[in-house]
Design a protein around this motif. Structure first.
Motif, mmCIF file in Angstrom:
data_model
loop_
_atom_site.group_PDB
_atom_site.id
_atom_site.type_symbol
_atom_site.label_atom_id
_atom_site.label_comp_id
_atom_site.label_asym_id
_atom_site.label_seq_id
_atom_site.Cartn_x
_atom_site.Cartn_y
_atom_site.Cartn_z
ATOM 1 N N ARG A 37 0.830 -1.214 0.000
ATOM 2 C CA ARG A 37 0.000 0.000 0.000
ATOM 3 C C ARG A 37 0.862 1.261 0.000
ATOM 4 O O ARG A 37 0.519 2.253 -0.639
ATOM 5 N N TYR A 38 1.977 1.220 0.697
ATOM 6 C CA TYR A 38 2.892 2.365 0.727
ATOM 7 C C TYR A 38 3.451 2.636 -0.673
ATOM 8 O O TYR A 38 3.478 3.776 -1.141
ATOM 9 N N LEU A 39 3.866 1.575 -1.362
ATOM 10 C CA LEU A 39 4.417 1.746 -2.713
ATOM 11 C C LEU A 39 3.340 2.180 -3.707
ATOM 12 O O LEU A 39 3.614 2.962 -4.614
ATOM 13 N N LEU A 40 2.110 1.711 -3.536
ATOM 14 C CA LEU A 40 1.004 2.190 -4.374
ATOM 15 C C LEU A 40 0.757 3.677 -4.115
ATOM 16 O O LEU A 40 0.502 4.450 -5.044
ATOM 17 N N GLN A 41 0.848 4.073 -2.863
ATOM 18 C CA GLN A 41 0.687 5.476 -2.487
ATOM 19 C C GLN A 41 1.753 6.349 -3.153
ATOM 20 O O GLN A 41 1.464 7.415 -3.690
ATOM 21 N N LEU A 42 3.003 5.864 -3.161
ATOM 22 C CA LEU A 42 4.083 6.613 -3.812
ATOM 23 C C LEU A 42 3.846 6.730 -5.315
ATOM 24 O O LEU A 42 4.116 7.777 -5.913
ATOM 25 N N LEU A 43 3.331 5.656 -5.923
ATOM 26 C CA LEU A 43 3.019 5.705 -7.355
ATOM 27 C C LEU A 43 1.935 6.747 -7.619
ATOM 28 O O LEU A 43 2.037 7.528 -8.559
#
Length: 122
Positions: A37-43
């Motif tokens: 979820r953190y990496l999706l947020q960064l994307l």
């Protein structure tokens, strides 16, 4: 709107997932979910928009990339992959093209190639 994951919590979860994988162990589900979820947020922060839906079941999905807004039904541009593949391509541990040609990324639509916006920098 979903609660934003703090950078410290996101990096901590990502480090925990990487440490577990390096030790040949299965990552804790909560760490894996937070890292995805953190990496999706960064994307989403890097490439905001609504023309491509990126799905990493069962942990999350996000709509990104500028373009025609999608509102109902299955989006015309969909990218789906498992958590391990998402973590690898979003952090730069694996190239998008390699994961896609290996069949680990399922992408449909003319805008479904994320190689221009990956990796994100956790």
């Amino acid at each position: 709107m979903a609660r934003k994951i703090d950078i410290v919590d996101g990096r901590k979860a990502l480090d925990a997932v990487r440490a577990a994988e390096a030790a040949g162990a299965k990552p804790q589900r909560t760490d894996l979910a937070t890292a995805v979820r953190y990496l999706l947020q960064l994307l989403d922060e890097k490439a905001p928009g609504n023309s491509v839906e990126v799905r990493v079941p069962p942990f999350g999905a996000v709509q990104v990339i500028q373009g025609p807004r999608h509102t109902r039904g299955t989006p015309p541009n969909v990218v789906e992959m498992d958590a391990a593949t998402w973590i690898a391509v979003s952090t730069g541990a694996e190239r998008w093209a390699d994961a896609a040609s290996g069949g680990r990324i399922h992408a449909s639509g003319t805008r479904a190639d994320l190689s221009d916006v990956l990796p994100v920098r956790p």
